[in-house]
Design an enzyme around this catalytic site. Structure first.
Site, PDB file in Angstrom:
ATOM      1  N   GLY A  11      -8.010   5.439  -6.099  1.00  0.00           N
ATOM      2  CA  GLY A  11      -8.302   6.826  -6.433  1.00  0.00           C
ATOM      3  C   GLY A  11      -9.515   7.002  -7.322  1.00  0.00           C
ATOM      4  N   ASN A  12      -9.827   5.976  -8.160  1.00  0.00           N
ATOM      5  CA  ASN A  12     -10.964   6.098  -9.070  1.00  0.00           C
ATOM      6  C   ASN A  12     -12.299   6.118  -8.338  1.00  0.00           C
ATOM      7  OD1 ASN A  12     -10.538   3.337  -8.372  1.00  0.00           O
ATOM      8  ND2 ASN A  12     -11.737   2.669 -10.134  1.00  0.00           N
ATOM      9  N   LYS A 130       8.375   9.676  -2.386  1.00  0.00           N
ATOM     10  CA  LYS A 130       6.983   9.880  -2.763  1.00  0.00           C
ATOM     11  C   LYS A 130       6.739  11.320  -3.241  1.00  0.00           C
ATOM     12  CE  LYS A 130       2.628   8.469  -2.814  1.00  0.00           C
ATOM     13  NZ  LYS A 130       2.166   7.356  -3.651  1.00  0.00           N
ATOM     14  N   LYS A 215      -1.488   3.848   1.147  1.00  0.00           N
ATOM     15  CA  LYS A 215      -2.853   3.637   1.627  1.00  0.00           C
ATOM     16  C   LYS A 215      -3.219   2.153   1.741  1.00  0.00           C
ATOM     17  CE  LYS A 215      -4.855   4.091  -2.999  1.00  0.00           C
ATOM     18  NZ  LYS A 215      -5.099   2.643  -3.136  1.00  0.00           N
ATOM     19  N   LYS A 277      -0.130  -3.030  -3.624  1.00  0.00           N
ATOM     20  CA  LYS A 277      -1.374  -3.792  -3.437  1.00  0.00           C
ATOM     21  C   LYS A 277      -1.066  -5.266  -3.176  1.00  0.00           C
ATOM     22  CE  LYS A 277      -4.144  -0.658  -6.301  1.00  0.00           C
ATOM     23  NZ  LYS A 277      -3.183   0.443  -6.151  1.00  0.00           N
TER      24      LYS A 277
END
Length: 322
Positions: A11-12, A130, A215, A277
């Protein structure tokens, strides 16, 4: 032969902590990210880009709610498609601008609004987890639950928030199209926000569902389908850590799947942050990928060169020395 790399942006890359989310702020962040991607191309890597969309799709949901008395609001899958188009536009423009004047023959950025197939029988549909969209009062949330058959939870004292399923990605619907473009040296931006979740019906047709696909897991699925050599997740920390933010914190340099799974079993990676991740990196390497990387955005090229980040490899002898 050049390594093929799927880059999953955190997101960053689009919105920094504390920012309001104006177009100007987001475009500035995207431009800085595009600089990093162009560095990879200049170094000879072949790149596909995927990205998150949480704040952006959240804003679109709020805009839908605010304008619902004037125009019909759109379902979540449509909002996800809108965010893919918006972010894809920003990346295509920023990448073109950053590539201007550089000797990058043939590389043309393009955005593919991407659908990702999920299993309608995925257990996630029975237990939505979510959070999406804005916060509401308990009274408003209960009204929505009774009127729309939605699931809402109280979120850490901040109010009530809707939760939706997060099913596992099974197939990239446009996967062959993306692979063809990639093979023809197009710089593709795809699977934004985990992709638009769709299910295949008995007659072979697709329909969108209200859900959110992780994602990083979608990025891993994309990496497998396009035959990438490397799957790289860029985030806001330099490496994966065990005992994160504790006195005995340890950053991981080169690890095998066996080592990483042992750390995972010990509970080092939280579900809402590093957990997905690590899961995506493990899937890629265990599925035949040469290398997965988790690294900081501003050291992307260095991570590809094996000089930074956490490198997940089948066996340590085959990796670069860090």
């Amino acid at each position: 032969m050049a390594e093929k790399v799927v880059v999953a942006l955190g997101g960053n890359a689009i919105l920094q902590s504390g920012q309001k989310g104006t177009f100007e702020e987001q475009m500035e962040n995207v431009h800085a990210t595009a600089v990093q991607i162009v560095r990879m191309l200049e170094a000879g890597y072949e790149v596909i880009v995927t990205h998150g969309n949480g704040p952006q799709v959240g804003a679109i949901l709020i805009q839908n709610e605010a304008g619902s008395s004037l125009v019909p609001s759109m379902p979540m899958d449509v909002c996800g498609a809108e965010s893919q188009g918006m972010i894809g536009y920003m990346f295509c423009q920023a990448l073109r601008n950053c590539m201007r004047g550089k000797n990058l023959i043939g590389w043309e950025p393009c955005c593919v609004v991407t659908q990702v197939e999920v299993d309608p029988n995925d257990p996630a549909f029975l237990k939505p987890t979510k959070p999406v969209g804005p916060f509401y009062t308990a009274e408003e949330a209960k009204k929505r639950m009774s009127e729309r058959d939605e699931v809402w939870i109280e979120d850490s004292g901040r109010g009530w928030r809707r939760v939706v399923p997060s099913p596992d990605p099974k197939r990239i619907v446009e996967g062959q199209i993306i692979k063809h473009l990639f093979d023809e040296r197009y710089l593709v931006i795809a699977c934004g926000g985990g992709g638009i979740p769709v299910v295949r019906q008995k007659d072979g047709t697709y329909r969108g569902v209200e859900a959110v696909i992780d994602k990083d897991l979608a990025g891993e699925r994309l990496a497998q389908e396009v035959g990438a050599d490397v799957f790289m997740i860029l985030t806001d920390v330099p490496k994966v850590a065990i005992n994160f933010r504790k006195p005995d914190e340890k950053w991981l340099d080169v690890v095998t799947p066996e080592e990483l799974r042992a750390y995972e079993a010990e509970g080092h990676f939280k579900a809402g942050s590093m957990g997905p991740k690590v899961k995506a990196a493990l899937r890629f390497v265990e599925g035949g990928g040469k290398r997965a990387i988790i690294a900081k955005l501003d050291s992307a090229l260095e991570a590809l060169e094996g000089k930074s980040g956490t490198q997940v490899v089948p066996v340590k002898e085959k990796t670069c020395v860090i």
